[in-house]
Design an enzyme around this catalytic site. Structure first.
Site, mmCIF file in Angstrom:
data_model
loop_
_atom_site.group_PDB
_atom_site.id
_atom_site.type_symbol
_atom_site.label_atom_id
_atom_site.label_comp_id
_atom_site.label_asym_id
_atom_site.label_seq_id
_atom_site.Cartn_x
_atom_site.Cartn_y
_atom_site.Cartn_z
ATOM 1 N N ILE A 127 0.700 -1.258 0.025
ATOM 2 C CA ILE A 127 -0.084 0.119 -0.024
ATOM 3 C C ILE A 127 0.882 1.332 0.039
ATOM 4 O O ILE A 127 1.949 1.275 0.501
ATOM 5 C CB ILE A 127 -0.964 -0.047 1.095
ATOM 6 C CG1 ILE A 127 -1.904 1.178 1.335
ATOM 7 C CG2 ILE A 127 -0.203 -0.107 2.587
ATOM 8 C CD1 ILE A 127 -2.983 1.057 2.272
ATOM 9 N N CYS A 128 0.296 2.268 -0.695
ATOM 10 C CA CYS A 128 1.086 3.632 -0.536
ATOM 11 C C CYS A 128 2.223 3.628 -1.499
ATOM 12 O O CYS A 128 2.082 3.472 -2.600
ATOM 13 C CB CYS A 128 1.223 3.974 0.801
ATOM 14 S SG CYS A 128 1.569 5.840 1.108
ATOM 15 N N ALA A 129 3.367 3.939 -0.882
ATOM 16 C CA ALA A 129 4.672 3.976 -1.679
ATOM 17 C C ALA A 129 5.021 2.647 -1.819
ATOM 18 O O ALA A 129 5.989 2.316 -2.524
ATOM 19 C CB ALA A 129 5.503 5.013 -0.816
ATOM 20 N N HIS B 15 0.493 5.306 -4.292
ATOM 21 C CA HIS B 15 0.501 6.543 -3.510
ATOM 22 C C HIS B 15 0.829 7.562 -4.497
ATOM 23 O O HIS B 15 1.700 7.224 -5.711
ATOM 24 C CB HIS B 15 1.387 6.873 -2.602
ATOM 25 C CG HIS B 15 0.936 8.049 -1.840
ATOM 26 N ND1 HIS B 15 1.413 9.380 -2.301
ATOM 27 C CD2 HIS B 15 0.195 8.458 -0.800
ATOM 28 C CE1 HIS B 15 0.834 10.402 -1.492
ATOM 29 N NE2 HIS B 15 0.207 9.791 -0.530
#
Length: 183
Positions: free
Chosen positions: A102-104, A123
């Site tokens: 998730i995200c970066a 992200h």
């Protein structure tokens, strides 16, 4: 019972990591927080310190069915710099085991060449690091054994997608009701 490991590095996004742990445990899935530090103490990107269940060096990864990578900075950088993380991810990919980021953190999957010909998300600003992937702006993307998500605001949906992978739609519908998750 399926067993999941979540890598916790200093500088991880606390919500992205701990939400997954909480929701998977509520779904009666076994999940271990695995510290990349020499101790179980982990300090997240917002200076929240918590204890992981174990440290990387003490884990037998053959006992796990899934690995999760929370994002955050500099936590994602620590994940990417850890040679053991890369080797575990590549082994899980070869074995068809679930890998979720998730995200970066999907950038770590890109660097490990695990996203070629896969649909993935991340992200905003990390799209170019999804080497070989077809980028999607969806909140959560599942392509085979890879689940990716956009960031802190999608952490519940991300965790529910992991739960669904192992437990199915009915279990997730029941869990959403118990959480009073109205989405």
């Amino acid at each position: 019972m399926s067993k999941t490991g979540i890598f916790m590095a200093n500088g991880c996004e606390e919500i992205e990591g701990l939400t997954v742990v909480d929701i998977l445990r509520r779904a009666d899935l076994e999940i271990d927080m695995i510290s990349l530090n020499e101790t179980t103490s982990v300090t997240g990107s917002h200076q929240i310190t918590f204890l992981a269940d174990t440290v990387f060096e003490d884990v037998n990864f053959d006992a796990y069915d899934a690995i999760v990578l929370p994002g955050g900075m500099p936590g994602t950088l620590h994940l990417g710099e850890h040679e053991g993380v890369r080797l575990v991810l590549q082994k899980f990919a070869r074995e068809g085991k679930l890998i979720a980021a998730i995200c970066a953190a999907p950038s770590v999957l890109g660097a490990a060449e695990l996203l070629k010909n896969k649909k993935a998300t991340c992200h905003p600003g990390f799209e170019s690091k999804l080497t070989g992937a077809a980028f999607s702006e969806d909140a959560v993307v599942r392509d085979g054994n890879i689940i990716t998500s956009r960031g802190m605001g999608t952490a519940i949906d991300f965790a529910l997608a992991i739960a669904k992978y192992f437990k199915g739609d009915a279990a997730v519908a029941d869990l959403k009701q118990k959480l009073v998750y109205l989405h």
